[in-house]
Scaffold this active site. Structure first.
Site, PDB file in Angstrom:
ATOM      1  N   CYS A  24      48.025  34.648  36.935  1.00  0.00           N
ATOM      2  CA  CYS A  24      47.451  34.334  35.559  1.00  0.00           C
ATOM      3  C   CYS A  24      46.397  35.530  35.349  1.00  0.00           C
ATOM      4  O   CYS A  24      45.449  35.598  35.875  1.00  0.00           O
ATOM      5  CB  CYS A  24      46.776  32.963  35.290  1.00  0.00           C
ATOM      6  N   CYS A  50      43.451  34.708  33.642  1.00  0.00           N
ATOM      7  CA  CYS A  50      42.433  33.841  34.711  1.00  0.00           C
ATOM      8  C   CYS A  50      41.637  34.919  35.698  1.00  0.00           C
ATOM      9  O   CYS A  50      40.334  34.702  35.696  1.00  0.00           O
ATOM     10  CB  CYS A  50      43.123  32.741  35.408  1.00  0.00           C
ATOM     11  N   ASP A  51      42.459  35.712  36.102  1.00  0.00           N
ATOM     12  CA  ASP A  51      41.892  36.501  37.246  1.00  0.00           C
ATOM     13  C   ASP A  51      41.968  37.939  36.953  1.00  0.00           C
ATOM     14  O   ASP A  51      41.704  38.642  38.075  1.00  0.00           O
ATOM     15  CB  ASP A  51      42.907  36.013  38.441  1.00  0.00           C
TER      16      ASP A  51
END
Length: 222
Positions: free
Chosen positions: A146, A149-150
């Site tokens: 992701c 997300c990261d």
């Protein structure tokens, strides 16, 4: 978990036995909270491996309500606790089948049949991994599924995106905001992504390297 026949007014199915990409995300938990507040006493068939891709995320900083960030597993625990507060019941089992040919609907699990007036299917998604060496070791840190997300973890680094579809192009384009260089490798000799997304990735500086098959051929002669 109950056996035999269980009668419910509202059931949320988050995991199917023969559909492996069935792990719910925050949208499914939101549905449970709203159903509980409506006094529907929802039953949640959560599956044996509940939690979704968020369980693989180390720190979540883009979700409202957590000013200092929160680990993925801790956030899932918070959301499940909130759903339980409003009467949601969780079953750690998979759904085998849903019979929609009659009303009320019949939901089959391993050892139980659930009869419900309404059914909400919110299965989420699960990423396809490479089964590479030490893959489990680096999940959630140097290895991610992701970019949103990261992505911040790749700041000023050189990163590699594996894939050739729309998702790969979108993730690669997003990572150009953080990474020093973004390389994209695909297993085939042509990309499956739409032309507009491929052009967008190229515009943002994504480097299209040798395809995975070409890399294998080159290494075999090295």
């Amino acid at each position: 978990m109950h056996c035999g026949v269980s009668r419910q007014s509202c059931t949320l199915c988050a995991s199917f036995k023969y559909y492996q990409s069935t792990r719910y995300f925050t949208n499914a938990l939101s549905l449970r909270i709203y159903a509980g507040r409506a006094l529907l006493n929802p039953l949640v068939i959560a599956g044996y491996n509940a939690g979704g891709q968020l369980m693989l995320t180390s720190d979540v900083e883009n979700f409202p309500g957590y000013p200092t960030g929160k680990s993925g597993p801790d956030m899932m625990n918070d959301l499940m606790g909130q759903a339980k507060r409003f009467g949601a019941e969780f079953w750690q089992t998979d759904c085998d089948n849903i019979d929609t040919s009659c009303r009320p609907f019949q939901i089959s699990t391993d050892n139980c049949t659930v009869v419900a007036k309404s059914v909400i299917v919110a299965t989420g998604a699960e990423s396809i991994w490479l089964n590479a060496i030490d893959e489990e070791k680096f999940k959630g840190s140097d290895l991610s599924t992701c970019a949103t997300c990261d992505g911040f973890l790749s700041r000023d680094k050189e990163v590699v995106v594996i894939g050739g579809g729309d998702s790969a192009m979108e993730e690669a384009s997003f990572l150009t905001r953080f990474a020093r260089r973004v390389n994209l490798i695909h297993r085939s000799d042509r990309f499956r992504a739409s032309k507009v997304l491929s052009c967008s990735a190229e515009y943002w500086g994504v480097k299209f390297l040798l395809t995975f098959k070409q890399c294998l051929v080159r290494n075999s002669f090295a």
